[in-house]
Scaffold this motif. Structure first.
Motif, mmCIF file in Angstrom:
data_model
loop_
_atom_site.group_PDB
_atom_site.id
_atom_site.type_symbol
_atom_site.label_atom_id
_atom_site.label_comp_id
_atom_site.label_asym_id
_atom_site.label_seq_id
_atom_site.Cartn_x
_atom_site.Cartn_y
_atom_site.Cartn_z
ATOM 1 N N GLU A 159 0.831 -1.206 0.000
ATOM 2 C CA GLU A 159 0.000 0.000 0.000
ATOM 3 C C GLU A 159 0.865 1.255 0.000
ATOM 4 O O GLU A 159 0.555 2.240 -0.670
ATOM 5 N N ALA A 160 1.970 1.213 0.755
ATOM 6 C CA ALA A 160 2.842 2.389 0.828
ATOM 7 C C ALA A 160 3.498 2.682 -0.509
ATOM 8 O O ALA A 160 3.710 3.851 -0.863
ATOM 9 N N GLU A 161 3.829 1.635 -1.264
ATOM 10 C CA GLU A 161 4.511 1.842 -2.541
ATOM 11 C C GLU A 161 3.631 2.574 -3.540
ATOM 12 O O GLU A 161 4.124 3.315 -4.395
ATOM 13 N N ARG A 162 2.326 2.391 -3.410
ATOM 14 C CA ARG A 162 1.417 3.093 -4.317
ATOM 15 C C ARG A 162 1.437 4.603 -4.072
ATOM 16 O O ARG A 162 1.092 5.388 -4.958
ATOM 17 N N LEU A 163 1.816 4.987 -2.845
ATOM 18 C CA LEU A 163 1.810 6.409 -2.496
ATOM 19 C C LEU A 163 3.042 7.138 -3.007
ATOM 20 O O LEU A 163 3.084 8.367 -2.982
ATOM 21 N N VAL A 164 4.049 6.391 -3.426
ATOM 22 C CA VAL A 164 5.259 7.024 -3.934
ATOM 23 C C VAL A 164 4.942 7.869 -5.166
ATOM 24 O O VAL A 164 5.464 8.968 -5.349
ATOM 25 N N LYS A 165 4.050 7.360 -6.013
ATOM 26 C CA LYS A 165 3.679 8.092 -7.224
ATOM 27 C C LYS A 165 2.999 9.413 -6.909
ATOM 28 O O LYS A 165 3.058 10.359 -7.686
ATOM 29 N N ASP A 166 2.322 9.475 -5.726
ATOM 30 C CA ASP A 166 1.647 10.712 -5.308
ATOM 31 C C ASP A 166 2.544 11.574 -4.431
ATOM 32 O O ASP A 166 2.054 12.471 -3.741
ATOM 33 N N ASP A 167 3.845 11.275 -4.435
ATOM 34 C CA ASP A 167 4.806 12.044 -3.647
ATOM 35 C C ASP A 167 4.465 11.991 -2.153
ATOM 36 O O ASP A 167 4.624 12.963 -1.427
ATOM 37 N N PHE A 168 3.946 10.840 -1.705
ATOM 38 C CA PHE A 168 3.608 10.577 -0.305
ATOM 39 C C PHE A 168 2.568 11.563 0.239
ATOM 40 O O PHE A 168 2.537 11.852 1.433
ATOM 41 N N HIS A 169 1.713 12.050 -0.624
ATOM 42 C CA HIS A 169 0.686 12.992 -0.169
ATOM 43 C C HIS A 169 -0.318 12.283 0.737
ATOM 44 O O HIS A 169 -0.909 11.272 0.361
ATOM 45 N N ASP A 170 -0.507 12.821 1.954
ATOM 46 C CA ASP A 170 -1.459 12.260 2.917
ATOM 47 C C ASP A 170 -1.193 10.769 3.146
ATOM 48 O O ASP A 170 -2.120 9.979 3.324
ATOM 49 N N ALA A 171 0.081 10.409 3.172
ATOM 50 C CA ALA A 171 0.454 8.997 3.157
ATOM 51 C C ALA A 171 0.038 8.260 4.422
ATOM 52 O O ALA A 171 -0.499 7.145 4.353
ATOM 53 N N ALA A 172 0.300 8.841 5.587
ATOM 54 C CA ALA A 172 0.023 8.132 6.833
ATOM 55 C C ALA A 172 -1.457 7.790 6.967
ATOM 56 O O ALA A 172 -1.818 6.659 7.311
ATOM 57 N N ARG A 173 -2.328 8.768 6.693
ATOM 58 C CA ARG A 173 -3.762 8.506 6.809
ATOM 59 C C ARG A 173 -4.207 7.445 5.819
ATOM 60 O O ARG A 173 -5.005 6.560 6.158
ATOM 61 N N ARG A 174 -3.712 7.510 4.599
ATOM 62 C CA ARG A 174 -4.127 6.564 3.571
ATOM 63 C C ARG A 174 -3.614 5.158 3.874
ATOM 64 O O ARG A 174 -4.296 4.159 3.605
ATOM 65 N N ILE A 175 -2.427 5.053 4.450
ATOM 66 C CA ILE A 175 -1.909 3.735 4.808
ATOM 67 C C ILE A 175 -2.753 3.119 5.923
ATOM 68 O O ILE A 175 -3.090 1.933 5.885
#
Length: 349
Positions: free
Chosen positions: A313-329
């Motif tokens: 799940e975290a790797e998918r956020l790399v493309k979004d430049d880790f935007h709002d990463a913690a909440r989404r994870i």
């Protein structure tokens, strides 16, 4: 009257007198017009009394209410006070008595007990606020209590005090238990750990925290923790663990996640525990992800599987430049809603 003088608290005198008068008036009004003023009106003073009176005064109010109901039944109108009326008044009285007993144990009146809990919850959340960092650093913290409660056994303490603010220290803790049961212990530990963090050398924090838990002698008093010491200028860090799930380091140069697992026992289990750290470096674009076991553990599933799912799940956020990463994870990977969950992201832009 001497019994009343010693049993009724002085602060209850006016409230008790007013509520006794209200019970009497409700009985008289019920005799005048039972359609508009039924006998069950007695529950209104009882409910108010449960909020403002201490236990002896409340029992006097109950006795007065029972007397009014008996008078209405036997003197004025025998059919006015039905068995259903008695059941309703008695049931509400029992519930109010239980709530008043709990407030008496706390020594507070009205809703001050609830206000105290709100204040404690806010203090626990305030402990988990990250200090202001230089512009090249980005942090996110998400703490999700089990079952949507307000209290969590997961908490964060952080400080930026050593070497003129150059060093950031972050500690993510998971107290045994979950939700409200662990929240009181988490609140106590967050205050103690917040005082220790930054006051001791980095390698002295976890041993001191371990000694503190051992002194509490709690029946269920262990905790896991991960302590990160980060140099905000060079990006060099050391991760020290006390039985905690591993941290994971996103290496922008290789495009891969690397597990950072340090060795150390649980806090509050053994004396003179030793904790070994693992060193690394966050270069531009790198990120460090910390999490508690509620993010990666599911009944009947190996923790390695949970970590793989989280990293996916975290790797998918790399493309979004880790935007709002913690909440989404937390929302996508943290499937164990019956356990407290926490995610901390440290990223160097």
């Amino acid at each position: 009257m001497s019994w009343l003088r010693y049993r009724v608290f002085p602060s209850d005198h006016f409230a008790l007198a007013g509520l006794l008068a209200a019970v009497t008036v409700s009985g008289l009004l019920s005799d005048v017009n039972a359609a508009w003023f039924p006998a069950t009106m007695a529950v209104v003073p009882i409910l108010i009394g449960g909020l403002v009176l201490r236990m002896p005064s409340l029992l006097l109010l109950y006795a007065a209410s029972a007397g009014v109901l008996v008078a209405q039944s036997q003197v004025h109108d025998p059919d006015e006070v039905t068995p259903g009326t008695i059941v309703v008044v008695a049931a509400i009285g029992a519930i109010v008595l239980l709530m008043a007993r709990m407030r008496t144990r706390l020594g507070v009146q009205w809703t001050r007990g609830e206000s105290m809990l709100f204040d404690l919850r806010d203090r626990l959340r305030a402990q988990g606020v990250m200090p202001v960092l230089p512009p090249q650093w980005h942090t996110e913290v998400v703490l999700r209590p089990a079952g949507g409660q307000s209290f969590s056994g997961d908490f964060l303490v952080a400080t930026r005090g050593s070497s003129g603010g150059r060093v950031l220290e972050v500690v993510l803790v998971d107290v045994s238990g979950k939700g409200l049961a662990a929240g009181s212990r988490a609140l106590m530990l967050s205050g103690a750990f917040g005082g220790l963090l930054g006051s001791l050398p980095p390698h002295g924090f976890l041993p001191a925290a371990n000694d503190y838990l051992l002194r509490q002698e709690w029946a269920e008093g262990f905790a896991t923790a991960v302590h990160v010491v980060l140099d905000l200028e060079s990006g060099e860090y050391e991760l020290i663990s006390a039985g905690h799930p591993p941290g994971v380091h996103w290496i922008a140069g290789t495009g891969q996640w690397q597990e950072i697992e340090a060795v150390g026992p649980l806090l509050g289990v053994i004396e003179n525990a030793k904790f070994e750290g693992v060193r690394g470096r966050l270069d531009s674009g790198d990120a460090l992800l910390l999490f508690t076991d509620g993010m990666v553990e599911l009944p009947g599933e190996d923790i390695a599987t949970g970590i793989d799912r989280l990293l996916g799940e975290a790797e998918r956020l790399v493309k979004d430049d880790f935007h709002d990463a913690a909440r989404r994870i937390v929302a996508t990977a943290g499937r164990n809603v019956g356990d407290d969950r926490a995610v901390v992201l440290l990223r160097r832009r």
